[in-house]
Design an enzyme around this catalytic site. Structure first.
Site, PDB file in Angstrom:
ATOM      1  N   SER A 148      45.633  42.837  38.177  1.00 31.56           N
ATOM      2  CA  SER A 148      44.637  43.598  37.430  1.00 31.56           C
ATOM      3  C   SER A 148      45.246  44.939  37.000  1.00 31.56           C
ATOM      4  CB  SER A 148      43.398  43.785  38.323  1.00 31.56           C
ATOM      5  OG  SER A 148      42.404  44.497  37.638  1.00 31.56           O
ATOM      6  N   LYS A 166      40.677  43.263  31.805  1.00 34.36           N
ATOM      7  CA  LYS A 166      40.957  43.363  33.248  1.00 34.36           C
ATOM      8  C   LYS A 166      39.665  43.437  34.070  1.00 34.36           C
ATOM      9  CE  LYS A 166      45.545  43.414  33.220  1.00 34.36           C
ATOM     10  NZ  LYS A 166      46.341  42.285  33.721  1.00 34.36           N
TER      11      LYS A 166
END
Ligand code: COA
Length: 275
Positions: A148, A166
């Site tokens: 992420s 993300k």
């Protein structure tokens, strides 16, 4: 330097770790950290030459390697790469979904296709990899790690596309952790901060600003790919068997004060580049 002494050297012996986007950067660093712990490594990416160089480096660390060209946006290509890695290395025990795209662009200048490209690589690509690996992971009671970014939980200017993608990746992580726990599959995310020498840093952190960037990070430095690799090696290991649905932020504290310093530094660099 690869830091390999904190875990037993055979921790991943006989296990297959599949890394999307594994041809370079943080993802290759993660693959190397699993390789030195005995894992077989499968990597996929878009660029054959990058994969070939990465394979050589992984083999030099003692890993059996399967490298296949596949764009994570193409589900059939990802499925084929995973079928090949299964045939050559055995079923996947760890999936690292790291393939990502990024460029800084003001939202009012970003085209719908630019937005879509990043969301497709990061979010759809992460789903594609997870979905394609599911049967193998069910068999091994394996573990998934998403890569992420701080943009998932802090808004960064010129990163609307990345932040949306993300944030989706992290929510997908929690969703899959909830749904696939009953199959023995754990799912977690790592959010790396600025990692020296990577493509992401080249795109988002101009060299001349590095010292100023570092001063704005509580730990006062950039991270290394090995520091992210070690978090991944921990998350997939027997030390973390009750951890699922978690986001591990490995950023030296960069995101704690927000994105203001980074935005003002990058704004000055962009203004200078224009003039
Ligand atoms: N600024 C604004 N828009 C951009 C851009 C930039 N720097 N780079 C690409 N785009 C836009 C393109 O203009 C295009 O939109 P359009 O058709 O409306 O003109 C769209 O994004 C797709 O570009 P394209 O180059 O065809 O996409 P691609 O699929 O070949 O590449 C990217 C994907 C754009 C994400 C590319 O940057 C990439 O391959 N990145 C991978 C490596 C990477 O980003 N690593 C860092 C990870 S942290």
């Amino acid at each position: 330097m690869l830091i390999q002494n904190f875990f037993p050297k055979d921790l991943y012996a006989g296990k297959t770790v599949f890394v999307t986007g594994g041809g370079s950067g943080i993802n290759l660093g993660v693959a190397k950290n699993f390789a030195v712990l005995g894992a077989n490594i499968a990597i996929c990416g878009r660029t054959r030459e990058k994969l070939e160089v990465a394979s050589g480096e992984l083999v030099a660390l003692g890993a059996k390697v399967c490298a296949e060209t596949a764009d994570v946006r193409d589900y059939a290509a990802v499925e084929a790469a995973m079928a090949k890695s299964r045939a050559e290395l055995g079923p996947i025990s760890v999936l690292v979904a790291g393939a990502a795209g990024n460029f800084p662009c003001a939202a009012e200048q970003l085209t719908p296709n630019g937005f879509k490209s990043v969301v497709d690589i990061d979010l759809l690509g992460t789903f594609n990899a997870s979905r394609a690996a599911f049967e193998q992971l069910r068999e091994t009671k394996g573990s998934i790690i998403f890569i992420s970014a701080g943009q998932a939980f802090i808004p960064y200017a010129w990163q609307a596309h990345v932040g949306a993608a993300k944030a989706g990746v992290d929510n997908l992580m929690r969703n899959l952790a909830m749904e696939w726990g009953r199959f023995g599959i754990r799912v977690n995310s790592i959010a790396p901060g600025p990692i020296g020498g990577t493509e992401g840093m080249r795109r988002l952190g101009p060299e001349e600003l590095h010292e100023q960037f570092k001063r704005a990070i509580p730990l006062g430095r950039f991270g290394t790919v090995d520091e992210i690799g070690q978090v991944a090696a921990f998350l997939a290991s027997p030390l973390a068997t009750f951890i699922t649905g978690s986001l591990i932020v490995a950023d030296g504290g960069q995101n704690l004060p927000g994105s203001g310093v980074w935005i003002s530094l990058l704004a000055s660099a962009m203004a200078k580049a224009k003039s």
